[in-house]
Design a protein around this motif. Structure first.
Motif, PDB file in Angstrom:
ATOM      1  N   LYS A  31      -7.923 -16.868  45.489  1.00 28.95           N
ATOM      2  CA  LYS A  31      -7.453 -16.577  44.133  1.00 28.95           C
ATOM      3  C   LYS A  31      -7.992 -15.233  43.656  1.00 28.95           C
ATOM      4  O   LYS A  31      -7.252 -14.415  43.094  1.00 28.95           O
ATOM      5  CB  LYS A  31      -7.908 -17.682  43.173  1.00 28.95           C
ATOM      6  N   LYS A  70      10.833 -15.070  38.293  1.00 25.48           N
ATOM      7  CA  LYS A  70      10.980 -15.192  39.745  1.00 25.48           C
ATOM      8  C   LYS A  70      10.133 -14.149  40.463  1.00 25.48           C
ATOM      9  O   LYS A  70       9.971 -13.028  39.969  1.00 25.48           O
ATOM     10  CB  LYS A  70      12.451 -15.042  40.151  1.00 25.48           C
ATOM     11  N   PRO A  71       9.596 -14.488  41.634  1.00 23.57           N
ATOM     12  CA  PRO A  71       8.753 -13.540  42.372  1.00 23.57           C
ATOM     13  C   PRO A  71       9.580 -12.466  43.065  1.00 23.57           C
ATOM     14  O   PRO A  71      10.776 -12.639  43.311  1.00 23.57           O
ATOM     15  CB  PRO A  71       8.045 -14.425  43.401  1.00 23.57           C
ATOM     16  N   ALA A  78       4.066 -10.950  45.102  1.00 21.22           N
ATOM     17  CA  ALA A  78       4.493 -12.325  45.392  1.00 21.22           C
ATOM     18  C   ALA A  78       3.350 -13.325  45.230  1.00 21.22           C
ATOM     19  O   ALA A  78       3.494 -14.326  44.518  1.00 21.22           O
ATOM     20  CB  ALA A  78       5.101 -12.404  46.790  1.00 21.22           C
ATOM     21  N   PRO A  79       2.188 -13.113  45.865  1.00 19.51           N
ATOM     22  CA  PRO A  79       1.095 -14.059  45.642  1.00 19.51           C
ATOM     23  C   PRO A  79       0.573 -14.029  44.208  1.00 19.51           C
ATOM     24  O   PRO A  79       0.091 -15.050  43.705  1.00 19.51           O
ATOM     25  CB  PRO A  79       0.022 -13.625  46.649  1.00 19.51           C
ATOM     26  N   HIS A  81       2.427 -13.645  41.500  1.00 18.54           N
ATOM     27  CA  HIS A  81       3.359 -14.485  40.757  1.00 18.54           C
ATOM     28  C   HIS A  81       3.019 -15.963  40.943  1.00 18.54           C
ATOM     29  O   HIS A  81       2.990 -16.734  39.976  1.00 18.54           O
ATOM     30  CB  HIS A  81       4.793 -14.203  41.230  1.00 18.54           C
ATOM     31  N   ALA A  82       2.745 -16.351  42.176  1.00 18.33           N
ATOM     32  CA  ALA A  82       2.384 -17.743  42.452  1.00 18.33           C
ATOM     33  C   ALA A  82       1.089 -18.122  41.737  1.00 18.33           C
ATOM     34  O   ALA A  82       0.961 -19.225  41.184  1.00 18.33           O
ATOM     35  CB  ALA A  82       2.248 -17.954  43.954  1.00 18.33           C
ATOM     36  N   LEU A  83       0.124 -17.209  41.733  1.00 16.23           N
ATOM     37  CA  LEU A  83      -1.168 -17.466  41.092  1.00 16.23           C
ATOM     38  C   LEU A  83      -1.000 -17.664  39.588  1.00 16.23           C
ATOM     39  O   LEU A  83      -1.569 -18.597  39.005  1.00 16.23           O
ATOM     40  CB  LEU A  83      -2.112 -16.287  41.357  1.00 16.23           C
ATOM     41  N   HIS A  85       1.620 -18.616  37.869  1.00 18.38           N
ATOM     42  CA  HIS A  85       2.350 -19.824  37.492  1.00 18.38           C
ATOM     43  C   HIS A  85       1.611 -21.096  37.896  1.00 18.38           C
ATOM     44  O   HIS A  85       1.686 -22.110  37.185  1.00 18.38           O
ATOM     45  CB  HIS A  85       3.758 -19.777  38.077  1.00 18.38           C
ATOM     46  N   GLU A  86       0.899 -21.052  38.989  1.00 17.17           N
ATOM     47  CA  GLU A  86       0.138 -22.232  39.409  1.00 17.17           C
ATOM     48  C   GLU A  86      -0.988 -22.537  38.429  1.00 17.17           C
ATOM     49  O   GLU A  86      -1.275 -23.709  38.147  1.00 17.17           O
ATOM     50  CB  GLU A  86      -0.441 -22.010  40.803  1.00 17.17           C
ATOM     51  N   HIS A  87      -1.614 -21.493  37.896  1.00 17.20           N
ATOM     52  CA  HIS A  87      -2.770 -21.691  37.024  1.00 17.20           C
ATOM     53  C   HIS A  87      -2.453 -21.414  35.554  1.00 17.20           C
ATOM     54  O   HIS A  87      -3.375 -21.447  34.719  1.00 17.20           O
ATOM     55  CB  HIS A  87      -3.924 -20.806  37.482  1.00 17.20           C
TER      56      HIS A  87
END
Length: 253
Positions: A31, A70-71, A78-79, A81-83, A85-87
């Motif tokens: 992270k 969207k990523p 890209a990672p 964006h995921a980070l 939205h995940e947290h």
């Protein structure tokens, strides 16, 4: 998207921060590497061209990345964006961090110390708060974490003064020794105030490990503010490694 590219970027461009991340619990490392790879991308955007418009466009690209639902196919975006939205990380903090870097594009000085404080709070303070959130910080920890991040950012900023001046910037509102010493003293006071709130920060303090050098650097400035202009700030490799080891073992920031 693999985290490897983010790790390689941080290891290559910010080895001290990389060392601190590697000293964190395994669950936090990926992270933090994504977050700090993003920070590096944003920090170097203002220096990508001599054309201010191009640099502004690069910063705007990152502001769009953060805001888009969207990523994009990018090794850091890209990672990130995921980070986010995940947290459920706060988008305004990202936006302020990116917007603060617009100052780096131009040669205009900060109008006063308050403007410098805002720059450090939005950049270094915001980054530290995002890191603490990833480590599980609650809302009550924000003032302490931001204050700590501000001081850490100030230490790094003072180290960068000679390079900024070489690039045509006027980084200090008042470069006289007494004024520079006062800046560093204020940073030390922020560190002390933040540490009094360790209870509120709790286990999220693991994310603050990246600031382990700040106190030593700020003390160097207080002892001899001329070291800023001379580019002589920084801890020896022995003290850096020893300080990081002790901070890791004791869990103290």
């Amino acid at each position: 998207m693999s985290i490897d590219a983010c790790a390689a970027l941080v290891a290559r461009s910010d080895p001290d921060r990389f060392a601190a991340v590697m000293a964190m619990p395994l669950a936090l490392r990926a992270k933090m590497l994504v977050l700090y790879a993003f920070n590096l991308e944003v920090a170097r955007a203002p220096w990508a061209s001599k054309e201010p418009l191009i640099c502004e466009m690069r910063l705007q690209w990152w502001r769009d990345i953060v805001a888009e639902p969207k990523p994009r196919a990018h090794e850091v975006a890209a990672p990130l964006h995921a980070l986010i939205h995940e947290h459920q990380l706060p988008l305004p903090v990202f936006d302020q961090l990116i917007a603060a870097r617009s100052w780096d594009i131009y040669t205009d000085p900060f109008v006063d110390d308050l403007a410098l404080d805002m720059y450090l709070d939005h950049s270094a303070g915001g980054l530290m708060w995002l890191a603490a959130l990833l480590a599980g910080a609650g809302p009550s920890a924000e003032p302490a974490v931001r204050g700590f991040g501000h001081a850490v950012g100030l230490a790094a900023y003072l180290r960068a003064v000679p390079e900024l001046e070489q690039r045509g910037k006027r980084p200090l509102v008042d470069g006289r020794p007494d004024a520079v010493r006062a800046l560093a003293s204020h940073g030390l006071a922020q560190l002390a105030a933040a540490r009094k709130e360790r209870r509120l920060v709790g286990e999220a303090g693991r994310a603050l490990l990246v600031g382990w050098q700040a106190e030593g650097i700020l003390r160097q400035v207080v002892e001899n503010p001329l070291r800023v202009a001379q580019g002589e700030l920084g801890l020896s490799e022995f003290h850096k490694r020893g300080g990081l080891l002790m901070a890791t073992l004791l869990g103290r920031w």
